[in-house]
Write a protein that holds these residues in place. Structure first.
Motif, PDB file in Angstrom:
ATOM      1  N   LYS A  62      -6.644   2.199  -0.316  1.00 38.63           N
ATOM      2  CA  LYS A  62      -6.789   3.218  -1.524  1.00 38.63           C
ATOM      3  C   LYS A  62      -8.239   3.731  -1.461  1.00 38.63           C
ATOM      4  CE  LYS A  62      -3.772   1.197  -5.007  1.00 38.63           C
ATOM      5  NZ  LYS A  62      -3.855   0.455  -6.514  1.00 38.63           N
ATOM      6  N   THR A  63      -9.254   3.023  -1.102  1.00 39.23           N
ATOM      7  CA  THR A  63     -10.395   3.655  -1.228  1.00 39.23           C
ATOM      8  C   THR A  63     -11.174   4.092   0.129  1.00 39.23           C
ATOM      9  OG1 THR A  63     -11.432   1.418  -0.663  1.00 39.23           O
ATOM     10  CG2 THR A  63     -11.031   1.990  -2.853  1.00 39.23           C
ATOM     11  N   VAL A  64     -10.798   3.796   1.254  1.00 38.06           N
ATOM     12  CA  VAL A  64     -11.238   4.222   2.444  1.00 38.06           C
ATOM     13  C   VAL A  64     -10.148   5.126   3.298  1.00 38.06           C
ATOM     14  CG1 VAL A  64     -12.243   3.583   4.665  1.00 38.06           C
ATOM     15  CG2 VAL A  64     -12.467   2.079   2.732  1.00 38.06           C
ATOM     16  N   GLU A  65      -9.185   4.505   3.603  1.00 42.35           N
ATOM     17  CA  GLU A  65      -8.330   5.206   4.335  1.00 42.35           C
ATOM     18  C   GLU A  65      -7.533   6.572   3.595  1.00 42.35           C
ATOM     19  OE1 GLU A  65      -5.747   3.319   7.094  1.00 42.35           O
ATOM     20  OE2 GLU A  65      -6.988   1.650   7.113  1.00 42.35           O
ATOM     21  N   GLN A  76      -1.384  10.726   6.439  1.00 38.69           N
ATOM     22  CA  GLN A  76      -1.194  10.623   4.872  1.00 38.69           C
ATOM     23  C   GLN A  76      -0.157  10.036   4.378  1.00 38.69           C
ATOM     24  OE1 GLN A  76      -1.527  14.022   2.747  1.00 38.69           O
ATOM     25  NE2 GLN A  76      -2.896  13.231   0.985  1.00 38.69           N
ATOM     26  N   GLY A  77       0.962  10.340   4.961  1.00 37.11           N
ATOM     27  CA  GLY A  77       2.402   9.966   4.459  1.00 37.11           C
ATOM     28  C   GLY A  77       2.401   8.649   4.720  1.00 37.11           C
ATOM     29  N   MET A  78       2.156   8.119   5.853  1.00 39.91           N
ATOM     30  CA  MET A  78       2.195   6.638   6.282  1.00 39.91           C
ATOM     31  C   MET A  78       1.299   5.854   5.291  1.00 39.91           C
ATOM     32  SD  MET A  78       2.808   6.902  10.562  1.00 39.91           S
ATOM     33  CE  MET A  78       1.077   6.231  10.936  1.00 39.91           C
ATOM     34  N   ILE A  79       0.168   6.398   5.139  1.00 35.80           N
ATOM     35  CA  ILE A  79      -0.967   5.496   4.236  1.00 35.80           C
ATOM     36  C   ILE A  79      -0.472   5.414   2.713  1.00 35.80           C
ATOM     37  CG2 ILE A  79      -3.159   5.581   3.060  1.00 35.80           C
ATOM     38  CD1 ILE A  79      -4.271   6.797   5.586  1.00 35.80           C
ATOM     39  N   GLU A  80       0.215   6.406   2.254  1.00 31.07           N
ATOM     40  CA  GLU A  80       0.735   6.279   0.937  1.00 31.07           C
ATOM     41  C   GLU A  80       2.204   5.398   1.006  1.00 31.07           C
ATOM     42  OE1 GLU A  80      -0.732   7.500  -1.755  1.00 31.07           O
ATOM     43  OE2 GLU A  80      -2.137   8.454  -0.657  1.00 31.07           O
ATOM     44  N   ALA A  81       2.728   5.660   2.174  1.00 33.75           N
ATOM     45  CA  ALA A  81       4.117   4.633   2.065  1.00 33.75           C
ATOM     46  C   ALA A  81       3.625   3.131   1.933  1.00 33.75           C
ATOM     47  CB  ALA A  81       4.955   5.082   3.085  1.00 33.75           C
ATOM     48  N   ARG A  82       2.880   2.761   2.722  1.00 31.85           N
ATOM     49  CA  ARG A  82       2.087   1.408   2.751  1.00 31.85           C
ATOM     50  C   ARG A  82       1.398   0.933   1.647  1.00 31.85           C
ATOM     51  NH1 ARG A  82       2.919  -3.504   4.716  1.00 31.85           N
ATOM     52  NH2 ARG A  82       1.110  -4.690   5.037  1.00 31.85           N
ATOM     53  N   ILE A  83       0.860   1.898   0.811  1.00 32.65           N
ATOM     54  CA  ILE A  83       0.076   1.670  -0.495  1.00 32.65           C
ATOM     55  C   ILE A  83       1.387   1.297  -1.269  1.00 32.65           C
ATOM     56  CG2 ILE A  83      -0.844   2.665  -2.380  1.00 32.65           C
ATOM     57  CD1 ILE A  83      -2.925   3.774  -0.353  1.00 32.65           C
ATOM     58  N   ALA A  84       2.585   2.134  -1.464  1.00 36.13           N
ATOM     59  CA  ALA A  84       3.680   2.055  -2.297  1.00 36.13           C
ATOM     60  C   ALA A  84       4.178   0.760  -2.049  1.00 36.13           C
ATOM     61  CB  ALA A  84       4.608   3.185  -2.152  1.00 36.13           C
ATOM     62  N   GLU A  85       4.362   0.164  -0.843  1.00 36.87           N
ATOM     63  CA  GLU A  85       5.198  -0.912  -0.111  1.00 36.87           C
ATOM     64  C   GLU A  85       4.388  -2.178  -0.793  1.00 36.87           C
ATOM     65  OE1 GLU A  85       6.333  -3.662   3.653  1.00 36.87           O
ATOM     66  OE2 GLU A  85       5.068  -1.606   3.780  1.00 36.87           O
ATOM     67  N   LEU A  86       3.020  -2.132  -0.955  1.00 36.05           N
ATOM     68  CA  LEU A  86       2.232  -3.329  -0.869  1.00 36.05           C
ATOM     69  C   LEU A  86       2.408  -3.237  -2.565  1.00 36.05           C
ATOM     70  CD1 LEU A  86      -0.647  -3.254   1.511  1.00 36.05           C
ATOM     71  CD2 LEU A  86       1.107  -4.524   1.697  1.00 36.05           C
ATOM     72  N   GLU A  87       1.987  -2.427  -3.229  1.00 36.16           N
ATOM     73  CA  GLU A  87       1.992  -2.474  -4.759  1.00 36.16           C
ATOM     74  C   GLU A  87       3.251  -2.918  -5.197  1.00 36.16           C
ATOM     75  OE1 GLU A  87       0.721   1.599  -5.799  1.00 36.16           O
ATOM     76  OE2 GLU A  87      -1.237   1.083  -5.958  1.00 36.16           O
ATOM     77  N   SER A  88       4.457  -2.750  -4.663  1.00 29.60           N
ATOM     78  CA  SER A  88       5.769  -3.069  -5.051  1.00 29.60           C
ATOM     79  C   SER A  88       5.541  -4.480  -4.876  1.00 29.60           C
ATOM     80  CB  SER A  88       6.901  -2.358  -4.296  1.00 29.60           C
ATOM     81  OG  SER A  88       7.746  -3.165  -4.448  1.00 29.60           O
ATOM     82  N   LYS A  89       5.111  -5.249  -3.792  1.00 28.60           N
ATOM     83  CA  LYS A  89       5.403  -6.546  -3.431  1.00 28.60           C
ATOM     84  C   LYS A  89       4.380  -7.447  -4.315  1.00 28.60           C
ATOM     85  CE  LYS A  89       7.093  -6.132   1.168  1.00 28.60           C
ATOM     86  NZ  LYS A  89       6.769  -6.578   2.744  1.00 28.60           N
ATOM     87  N   VAL A  90       3.145  -6.940  -4.654  1.00 26.77           N
ATOM     88  CA  VAL A  90       2.120  -7.406  -5.158  1.00 26.77           C
ATOM     89  C   VAL A  90       2.564  -8.296  -6.333  1.00 26.77           C
ATOM     90  CG1 VAL A  90      -0.134  -7.476  -6.467  1.00 26.77           C
ATOM     91  CG2 VAL A  90      -0.036  -6.732  -4.145  1.00 26.77           C
ATOM     92  N   GLY A  91       3.301  -7.436  -7.197  1.00 24.44           N
ATOM     93  CA  GLY A  91       3.802  -7.876  -8.528  1.00 24.44           C
ATOM     94  C   GLY A  91       4.939  -9.058  -8.313  1.00 24.44           C
TER      95      GLY A  91
END
Length: 157
Positions: A22-25, A55-70
């Protein structure tokens, strides 16, 4: 919603990855797109296409991790003790045919890395080992056929 087991260390590692994304990549990807855009015609700009794909791959990974964190069920393995193999256990097994010994730590699917000696609780080997204790033998269905293991040691390191 299905809970996902994870060790405290694995959870911290994933939170760090999410923060870095979120902050660097994410910022680097936006800058790369802007740089590529400044080179002119976007229809034949491979640099722009690559930057957008990243950018699309980074956003997909962010969405995946945010979904799993919960959904993570963080387990503090430092408080665990058992004679049986359970989540978080470090298990030394011996291949009965070859007498080769290997040690694995049983962790969640998102932190498993066979090269570092961690295996997923969902893997065939971990499933075969769970609820067994030292001296027990078990058979694992591997791609190359059945492998019989004997449990040598169970610890919580």
């Amino acid at each position: 919603m299905e809970r996902i087991p994870i060790t405290r260390e694995g959870f911290q590692k994933i939170k760090k990855e999410l923060e870095r994304l979120k902050t660097v990549e994410r910022k680097e990807a936006v800058e790369a797109i802007a740089e590529a855009r400044s080179h002119g015609d976007l229809s034949e700009n491979a640099e722009y296409d690559a930057a957008k794909e990243r950018q699309g791959m980074i956003e997909a990974r962010i969405a995946e991790l945010e979904s799993k964190v919960g959904r993570f069920d963080v387990i503090d393995i430092s408080a665990l003790t058992s004679e049986k193999v359970i989540f978080g256990a470090t298990v030394t097994v011996e291949n009965i045919d070859t007498e080769e010994r290997k040690t694995y730590k049983i962790v969640g699917p998102d932190e498993a890395d066979i090269s570092s000696g961690t295996i997923s609780i969902l893997s065939p080997l971990a499933r075969a080992l769970v609820n067994k204790k030292v001296e027990d033998e078990t058979i694992v269905q591997a791609p190359g056929g059945e492998i019989e293991y004997k449990i040598i040691e169970v610890s919580f390191k």
